[in-house]
Design a protein around this motif. Structure first.
Motif, short mmCIF file in Angstrom:
data_model
loop_
_atom_site.label_atom_id
_atom_site.label_comp_id
_atom_site.label_asym_id
_atom_site.label_seq_id
_atom_site.Cartn_x
_atom_site.Cartn_y
_atom_site.Cartn_z
N ILE A 8 0.86 -1.18 0.00
CA ILE A 8 0.00 0.00 0.00
C ILE A 8 0.89 1.23 0.00
N TYR A 38 -8.43 -4.27 -2.80
CA TYR A 38 -7.84 -3.34 -3.78
C TYR A 38 -8.69 -3.29 -5.05
N TYR A 100 -10.32 5.80 -0.06
CA TYR A 100 -9.33 4.78 -0.41
C TYR A 100 -8.64 5.10 -1.73
N GLN A 104 -4.68 5.28 -2.26
CA GLN A 104 -4.03 4.19 -2.98
C GLN A 104 -4.14 4.27 -4.50
#
Length: 247
Positions: A8, A38, A100, A104
């Motif tokens: 990450i 993911y 998120y 990421q």
């Protein structure tokens, strides 16, 4: 622990995050970043979105070494400031890391489902991040600027999101502040709750305004056996909202 391959991204700005010095909260948030899907996937007929995971207090405690009480408080902290949201069903609890993609997704093609639109958005976010980094020269300046503006990159109140997401955020915040147990809180899908919050947003009030009223009245009423019953959407977001906001 499953899915331990890969990596990450963890940006140094986390040093300025308001929960960084709270070890259980910081520990849990990083754990959720590691644990979150993911990519979107299906599990037992349920779609688990990218940035989300199915879990429980007991599971998180076992995985992190934190006590159940520390997990509960950390989840409350993260929900209160908008880092995560919890979606409870009659089967399980899904925890979603609200931003998120911001944490990421900068230019990272996580799977073949990533669209050209997402890639363009990620590239734009990368450019904006680089520009912000050039303009900010020291950690002290970053802290001063963010304190002055009362925000940082880990604050996720969705001012620019659609009304459904805003209602979900506000109602979840109220459920957390009033210590509602999973499955017993106010519903973000209740017609009256949607109407009340939508009306305030359309009148020009912000999510931070609604957050302020929730926190003010919880501080005043939560320990009062009589007034505690007024900690509900119909009262907080009704005719006296502006009066509560400016008390």
């Amino acid at each position: 622990m499953e899915n331990c391959g890969g990596f990450i991204k963890l940006f140094r700005q986390i040093l300025d995050w308001e929960w960084y010095d709270d070890l259980p909260t910081c520990r849990l948030f990083i754990h959720l970043l590691l644990k979150a899907n993911y990519a979107e996937r299906n599990w037992h007929g349920q779609t688990i979105e990218r940035g989300s995971c199915i879990t429980s207090y007991a599971t998180l405690a076992s995985e992190t070494g934190l006590s159940p009480e520390q997990i509960k408080r950390a989840l409350k902290n993260l929900t209160k400031t908008g880092e995560i949201k919890r979606i409870t069903t009659n089967k399980n609890t899904v925890i979603c890391v609200v931003k998120y993609a911001d944490f990421q997704g900068f230019g990272f093609e996580y799977n073949e489902q990533t669209t050209s639109k997402e890639q363009a958005e990620n590239k734009q976010k990368t450019n904006e991040q680089q520009t912000n980094n050039k303009q900010t020269t020291t950690t002290k300046e970053i802290k001063n600027k963010r304190n002055k503006e009362s925000k940082n990159i880990y604050t996720s109140l969705p001012e620019d999101k659609n009304i459904t997401e805003i209602v979900e955020t506000v109602i979840q915040m109220l459920n957390v502040e009033t210590d509602k147990k999973d499955g017993e809180g106010f519903s973000p899908r209740a017609k009256k709750n949607v109407e009340l919050i939508s009306a305030l947003i359309h009148e020009g009030y912000t999510v931070n305004d609604l957050k302020t009223v929730i926190e003010k009245k919880c501080d005043s009423w939560l320990t009062d056996p009589v007034m505690k019953s007024n900690l509900r959407p119909s009262v907080l977001f009704g005719d006296k909202f502006d009066e509560y906001l400016h008390e």
